[in-house]
Design an enzyme around this catalytic site. Sequence first.
Site, mmCIF file in Angstrom:
data_model
loop_
_atom_site.group_PDB
_atom_site.id
_atom_site.type_symbol
_atom_site.label_atom_id
_atom_site.label_comp_id
_atom_site.label_asym_id
_atom_site.label_seq_id
_atom_site.Cartn_x
_atom_site.Cartn_y
_atom_site.Cartn_z
ATOM 1 N N PRO A 2 40.876 34.434 16.930
ATOM 2 C CA PRO A 2 40.297 33.095 17.093
ATOM 3 C C PRO A 2 40.605 32.210 15.894
ATOM 4 C CG PRO A 2 38.638 34.818 17.399
ATOM 5 C CD PRO A 2 39.866 35.481 16.882
ATOM 6 N N GLU A 3 40.976 30.963 16.166
ATOM 7 C CA GLU A 3 41.217 29.980 15.105
ATOM 8 C C GLU A 3 40.078 28.959 15.140
ATOM 9 O OE1 GLU A 3 45.344 28.626 15.175
ATOM 10 O OE2 GLU A 3 45.955 30.457 16.173
ATOM 11 N N LYS A 54 36.866 29.647 9.598
ATOM 12 C CA LYS A 54 36.742 30.533 10.753
ATOM 13 C C LYS A 54 35.473 31.379 10.653
ATOM 14 C CE LYS A 54 41.732 31.157 10.916
ATOM 15 N NZ LYS A 54 42.779 32.189 10.942
ATOM 16 N N ARG A 265 54.809 37.290 11.727
ATOM 17 C CA ARG A 265 54.077 36.760 12.884
ATOM 18 C C ARG A 265 55.021 36.192 13.930
ATOM 19 N NH1 ARG A 265 48.701 35.771 11.778
ATOM 20 N NH2 ARG A 265 48.545 35.806 14.040
#
Length: 275
Positions: A2-3, A54, A265
Amino acid sequence: MPELPEVETVCIGLQEVVGKTVDHIELLDAGRGVKIGSDEISGFLISGVQRYGKYIIFELKGSSGPLNMISHLRMTGQYIPVSADEIDSKMHKHSRVVFHFKDGSYLLFNDQRKFGTMELISPMEMKEYFASRKLGPDALLELPSFNGFLKLMNKKPKLAVKTALFDQSILMGLGNIYAAELCFIAAVHPATAVAAVPETKMRLIHAAIVPLLKKAIEFNGTTFDGKYVDAKGDAGEFSQFLKVYGQKSCRICASDIVKIKLNGRGTYYCDKCQR
Ligand SMILES: [Zn+2]
């Protein structure tokens, strides 16, 4: 993972537990990051739930004074408020922590990978808590002016611009998905070193951060791998607006979207539009 928009969406859903008093907490095979004892917040009222970067901050009030519970969802954490009659159907093998409220309702913390964190911090120690983690400003609430942003990015001039955008010591809140989208919006190749990005493109990135995050929040964030859900257990709906992340062809020039590994990534970009 989650961002910022996903964590903000979770916090919006968690407003449902504000005003509830914790009866006790049940710990079920929680990960090492869960550092709260079963009775430590018994009797505490949840007076607010806020997002910072976050992190989710539960503001608690008890007879011994105020206390904050800071939580990070990491890879797969989910908070789901549940009513008394739903609890049996909503609990599953990845339910790690169950908050029992005095009114008979519950808050479930599910976490398949068990990297999620919860810790108790005095409100007085909050500044120090975040300072010691060397975190940059919140990308939505504290985004500096362009010059301030440039200065932050230039802390790591050799780093690929996309990687710098989700480096939490530069800005807090962006992650792999939104950083890729920002590079597309500014027509910059994600692997370009920060110092080599032309100022006009850096201005485009800076100008796009807040609108992108706000729109993603409006659509309850992005669910890509099925891991992130909001507090009702629903997937986010922003995926339909993604322009490069996980996409097959470019919406501008129709070329195939390229996928590479950048600093470990998965990174998507259009080879024709992003130079
Ligand atoms: Zn293109």
